[in-house]
Structure formats: C-alpha cells, structure tokens
Enzyme design. Structure first.
Site, PDB file in Angstrom:
ATOM      1  N   GLU A 126     109.114  16.503 -48.847  1.00 22.22           N
ATOM      2  CA  GLU A 126     109.910  15.711 -49.786  1.00 22.22           C
ATOM      3  C   GLU A 126     109.655  16.149 -51.238  1.00 22.22           C
ATOM      4  O   GLU A 126     110.577  16.202 -52.046  1.00 22.22           O
ATOM      5  CB  GLU A 126     109.627  14.218 -49.614  1.00 22.22           C
ATOM      6  CG  GLU A 126     110.010  13.656 -48.247  1.00 22.22           C
ATOM      7  CD  GLU A 126     111.470  13.874 -47.878  1.00 22.22           C
ATOM      8  OE1 GLU A 126     112.315  13.997 -48.786  1.00 22.22           O
ATOM      9  OE2 GLU A 126     111.775  13.932 -46.672  1.00 22.22           O
ATOM     10  N   HIS A 158     119.958  10.797 -38.690  1.00 23.86           N
ATOM     11  CA  HIS A 158     120.973  11.643 -39.329  1.00 23.86           C
ATOM     12  C   HIS A 158     122.361  11.462 -38.702  1.00 23.86           C
ATOM     13  O   HIS A 158     123.367  11.698 -39.365  1.00 23.86           O
ATOM     14  CB  HIS A 158     120.549  13.108 -39.252  1.00 23.86           C
ATOM     15  CG  HIS A 158     119.255  13.369 -39.974  1.00 23.86           C
ATOM     16  ND1 HIS A 158     118.044  12.949 -39.472  1.00 23.86           N
ATOM     17  CD2 HIS A 158     118.989  13.994 -41.154  1.00 23.86           C
ATOM     18  CE1 HIS A 158     117.080  13.300 -40.306  1.00 23.86           C
ATOM     19  NE2 HIS A 158     117.616  13.924 -41.331  1.00 23.86           N
ATOM     20  N   ARG A 188     121.401  22.249 -41.424  1.00 27.99           N
ATOM     21  CA  ARG A 188     120.574  22.645 -42.562  1.00 27.99           C
ATOM     22  C   ARG A 188     119.113  22.824 -42.150  1.00 27.99           C
ATOM     23  O   ARG A 188     118.407  23.657 -42.713  1.00 27.99           O
ATOM     24  CB  ARG A 188     120.655  21.577 -43.661  1.00 27.99           C
ATOM     25  CG  ARG A 188     120.145  20.216 -43.247  1.00 27.99           C
ATOM     26  CD  ARG A 188     120.302  19.154 -44.320  1.00 27.99           C
ATOM     27  NE  ARG A 188     121.695  18.927 -44.671  1.00 27.99           N
ATOM     28  CZ  ARG A 188     122.105  18.051 -45.580  1.00 27.99           C
ATOM     29  NH1 ARG A 188     121.224  17.322 -46.244  1.00 27.99           N
ATOM     30  NH2 ARG A 188     123.374  17.891 -45.844  1.00 27.99           N
TER      31      ARG A 188
END
Length: 614
Positions: free
Chosen positions: A371, A486, A495
């Site tokens: 992150e 997701h 991705r």
C-alpha cells in the site's frame, strides 16, 4: 468559475477545412482550456474522494447518501466538460502531450450514464461492498457466537487452523453470507456497466477495461505469459498437494484438484501459510516472522514506519505528516469500515492516506509495503496534470510496493530455498487466480457467460487454471465470485497478474543498477539481490514513477528496464533454483503433475448441497 468557463469556451470556433495556422491556433486554445479543466478536475476529484473516504471509513446510510450526492454532482460536471472536450479536433493536434490528455478526457467512463442510472449503478456497487464488509458468520466451536468478520477473524482461522471441518465451515459460511445477497445486484451491475461502456463507444465493459492497456494484442500476451509460467506453477501445485495429502489424508486426492479451503487463504490465491508444514527444509525453519514481529512489540504504526524506512533508504519520499494524522491503520471498534486495504490520493498534491485493518502478521507487514508503494507512486507523479496522475498502467501501480519485498539477503543455501519457496507460494501461486478473475468477468461482460451459469463457469475456470475445487458441491443458488472484494467493488483484476510479472522485470533492472546482480556472475544471482540503501536503484525507479501515465506503459517500461514488453524471463530466472528443486522432489515422491477432473459438481439449479451444521 463558470463565467471563466464560458469565456474560454466562447473562443472555441471550429471551421471546416482548417489550415495549419488554424490548427495551431486551436492547439493554443486547447492548452488554455486544459489548464482550466485540470484545475477544475483537481478540485472536483478532491471533493469526491473525501466523500468516498468518509463512507469507506464509516459505513452509515448518511455517509452513503452524501457520497452518492457528491458523485452525482461531479458526474454532471464531468459530462459538461466532456461535451466541450469533444468539440476540439484533438486527433489532429501535433503536441503528443496535449493530444494524450484530450484522449484521456474523451473517455467519460460510468459518468456517461443518464443521471438516474448512474446513481443506481453507484448504489449497487456500494450496496455489494456493504454486504461484503459487514458480513458475519457463526463460530464453528460456538454456534451462538455469530460475530466473526472476514478481517481479522476468518482470515486468521484459515491461516492457522488445521481442523478440516472448521476450515470447511468458514469457507462455506463466508460464501453463504455474501454470494446469494449479491447475485441479483451483480446482474444489474453488469447491464449498467455494459451500457456505460457502449456510451463510451466500446462494445462492452470488457473492451472498456482492456483499453486501459493501450495494446490490441494484450489478451494474447497475457495468455502467452501464463503458458510460459504454467510449468513452474504445476510443480508447486503437485508438491503442495502431495504435502496436503500427507497432512489431511483422503480429503485431498492424489491426482485431482486441491480442495480450496485447505490452502490457508479465503480465495486460495496465496498459499504461504501452509509453508508451516511444506517447507523444503523444515529443520532450517526460521522463527515465524509473525511471532518475531509480536516479540519485538511491533504496532501497526511501526509496521508502516518500517515500510517507509525502506523507501527512504533508496531515496524515495517520506510520508507527509498528514499521512500519519489521517490514515486509518487499525480497525476502529466503534464503527463498520471497509477493511480491504487501500491507498488513497486526494488530488490536492499533499493529502495521501492508507486505510488498513492492520494485524501484526507477516501478511499485513507485506501488505503495508504494498500500500505504501501506491502512495510513493502518488507522491512521485503529483505534479503531473490530472489525466496523468495514475500508473503507466494499473499493473505498474500494484508492482511498486511488491518489488521491495523481492529484495533478499545472502544466506545459507537451504534457508535461501525455503525463502524462495515461501515467495513462490505468494507470487507463482497467485498467477492463475490473478488471470482467471478477469477471464470470468470479460466473458460475463461479453455475454459468453450468462447469469444462469455464473457460478458453474467460475468453478470451471478455477479448476482449469488453478487446479482447485470447492470443498463440497456448488450450484447456481451460490454466487462464489462475490466472496472476493474486487468482484463486488468493480475493481479490474488483471492488473495484479501484470504486476506479478513486471515487478520481477523492475527488480532485475534495479538490481543491475544497484550492482547487486550480474547474469554472468554466479555469486550475484537475481534471487539474492537486495536493493536496500541503493540510491542508484531508487533514482531509476523514481524517474519512471514521475511519468505517471504521461507516456504509454511500453515507454515507461523501456525507461527503467531497456525493454518495451512484458516478459516472464525475469520471474523464471528468480525462481530457477526452486523449480529445479521441485522437479527433483516431485520425481522422488512420485507426485502427479497436473490434475484430473474434479469429482465435485456444480449444478445449474438453485439448489446446491448446503453445509451440514455442526
């Protein structure tokens, strides 16, 4: 502000058969218009992200209504701006930078939907996220305790329990708590996503998503990369199945797919936690990193400070003070939040945050680096115009933090192999899952998979690419794709596959720049390279990150690696010692390579096999 827009737009005159001076004049006007539009979009994006953050960090009806209201307001503005963008003959512009910004502004996305439908589309996604984020199940050992959430309870049980019945209970009940409640919403979402795509001149939403990669051959390239990497995956799969069979007995077949609930992860996408009993050299097992973090009194803040230290050591940027003030690094006790870890850019060039329900575990330690890699990317391209404030492609964005974790110090050869094996259980094992998530959605958007076969087609792909199976029979009354964040949050997933390939290309290039890797020197193999404290490596990475998406990703790739294409050779080189060891071990054990058809079935009716209560 609107008056300025009127004055600017009043200059936009487009006569047919324009001469070159007229084209140049239009480019000058276009440049002025873009300057205004970028400033306006910076402000509206900030407004929208603030509203989205408020909801994600405190799931209430009031925050949802506010988010939807701001979103509708911003969508109206975007649509007006888009109408003005389309008045320019931007395809004729000679300035490639100007042309590229206009091209990005010419794609309106879901904002192209009529207002009522856009509001419905966003409400559907928010509702599915809420179902996912607030779902609870009952404890296997205490059926009256029904407050177990995905984070931290269920992920922890799957990672640490070796009770097959408990693992099956958690796996099934999570899917029961989410899937059936999302299926009808998801069907409507697909219709609206496709309608939005058509309004943007795409055939369907699959074509829309794939357009982000600016490469007509992209799907074929991904399939080619998977075929290159599949032999290594098959070796890991065969070895782990052999070890699981030793552990769990007949629950794991000798030649079939692996039961998904036994792999230590809710989605069987990463298998690192089963390394506890599958390590190549168990006697050389280092102290569990999770235990070590706890022993050293690590907190969530200390985990993120450690991640920051690595980035700073290679001359990337420290986090601004507001990052530490405004991020949410642990799960609050007083409210529901979206616990799925995420990094946030507030588009004002100074406010960047992470939201993560951090636990003191190795997995969360790695996630923190991942992150913060996003935030580093945000910071490096913050001075680009708004349309370029994104990764060269979204896979690049996912790769930045991950490649840091590839650095490894030289060690005893058996420890090195143990480490490679654990990284392989994260990286190689993930590849087929990272691929099939969007293979399934592309087919859904294209109408090749219809709602009456959503779940069965999902399991066909899980078996074909991953070689995993559900712990019990499934049906179309279930909707197992929704068990993954997701899917319900409408986040494209290819991705991550791209990231897991290109991060090794980036790592190889950075290792060469750090003087830590030499293909002709056996004492400097790729898997033992550590770029920590290499400003040469960091400066090279920084140059690529600062581009944002101002250039096609092929050019960003070339700037860092010297090559324009995705290539599996770096990842295969990194894992070469592991592949050789696995091949020998599987041969010695007589382990079956590949898998036969699953004995579990998925039926088209709405009635599936329900989990037996304890």
């Amino acid at each position: 502000m609107d008056l300025v827009l009127v004055l600017v737009l009043g200059l936009l005159v487009h006569a047919g058969g324009a001469t070159d001076p007229e084209i140049e004049d239009e480019e000058l006007r276009a440049r002025d218009f873009l300057q205004f539009l970028n400033k306006k979009n910076e402000e509206s994006s900030n407004r929208l992200v603030l509203a989205e953050w408020a909801y994600a960090s405190n799931i209430t009806e009031q925050n949802l209504q506010n988010k939807l209201a701001v979103s509708a307001e911003v969508a109206k503005e975007h649509k007006k701006d888009w109408e003005e963008v389309t008045k320019f003959n931007w395809n004729t512009f000679s300035d490639p930078d100007l042309k590229r910004q206009f091209k990005k502004y010419s794609k309106l996305g879901s904002d192209a939907l009529p207002e009522a439908k856009l509001n419905r589309y966003q409400k559907i996604i928010s509702e599915m996220e809420k179902i996912y984020s607030t779902a609870k199940i009952c404890d296997f050992h205490n059926s009256s305790k029904c407050d177990l959430s995905l984070e931290p309870h269920l992920t922890q049980i799957l990672a640490t329990s070796r009770n097959e019945e408990e693992l099956r209970h958690v796996w099934v009940e999570w899917r029961n708590a989410v899937g059936p409640h999302c299926k009808v919403l998801f069907e409507e979402y697909v219709d609206l996503a496709n309608e939005a795509a058509r309004l943007n001149n795409f055939t369907n939403n699959a074509e829309n998503w794939l357009d982000n990669y600016e490469d007509a051959q992209f799907r074929g390239q991904i399939e080619g990369l998977w075929e290159q990497l599949k032999p290594l995956y098959l070796q890991i799969h065969a070895y782990v199945r052999f070890k699981l069979r030793e552990k769990y007995g007949e629950v794991v077949s000798e030649k079939g797919p692996i039961p998904a609930h036994l792999l230590g992860n809710m989605w069987a996408q990463k298998w690192r936690t089963v390394s506890e009993f599958t390590l190549p050299y168990p006697d050389k097992k280092d102290e569990d990193i999770t235990s070590e973090l706890k022993k050293q009194n690590y907190t969530a803040v200390k985990i993120f400070q450690t991640a920051e230290d690595f980035f700073k050591s290679i001359n990337l940027t420290e986090m601004p003070e507001t990052f530490w003030e405004r991020s949410i690094l642990t799960k609050p006790n007083d409210r529901e939040i979206v616990c799925h870890a995420s990094a946030w850019d507030f588009y004002d060039r100074k406010d960047f945050r992470i939201k993560q329900c951090t636990q003191i575990t190795l997995e969360h330690f790695i996630t923190a680096h991942h992150e913060m890699g996003h935030v580093e990317y945000f910071i490096q391209y913050k001075n680009q115009p708004i349309p370029f404030r994104e990764g060269a492609n979204s896979g690049f964005h996912e790769a930045v933090g991950d490649l840091i974790a590839l650095s490894s110090e030289k060690d005893d050869p058996e420890n090195v192999l143990n480490n490679l094996f654990q990284i392989g259980l994260d990286k190689i094992v993930f590849l087929p899952f990272g691929y099939l998530m969007d293979l399934w959605r592309w087919d859904v958007f294209e109408g090749k998979i219809t709602p009456d076969e959503y779940n069965c087609k999902w399991w066909e792909l899980r078996e074909k690419y991953q070689g995993v199976e559900p712990p019990l029979n499934r049906s179309e009354g279930d909707f197992d794709p929704a068990a993954k964040y997701h899917i319900v949050a409408s986040v494209p997933y290819i991705r991550y596959f791209v990231s897991f390939v290109v991060q090794f290309q980036f790592h190889k290039a950075l290792c060469e720049k750090a003087g830590q890797y030499d293909p002709n020197d056996p004492s400097k193999p790729l898997h033992e390279c550590d770029i920590y404290q290499s400003t040469e490596a960091g400066n090279a990475l920084k140059k690529m990150l600062q581009l944002g998406s101002s250039k096609p990703w092929h050019e960003a790739m070339e700037l860092l690696t010297g090559h324009k294409t995705m290539d599996a050779s770096a990842i295969l080189e990194y894992f070469k010692p592991l592949q050789k060891w696995l091949e020998n071990e599987n041969q010695k054990n007589g382990a079956f390579i590949g898998w036969e058809k699953s004995t579990k079935v998925c039926v088209n009716s709405q009635k599936g096999e329900k989990p037996k209560s304890k």
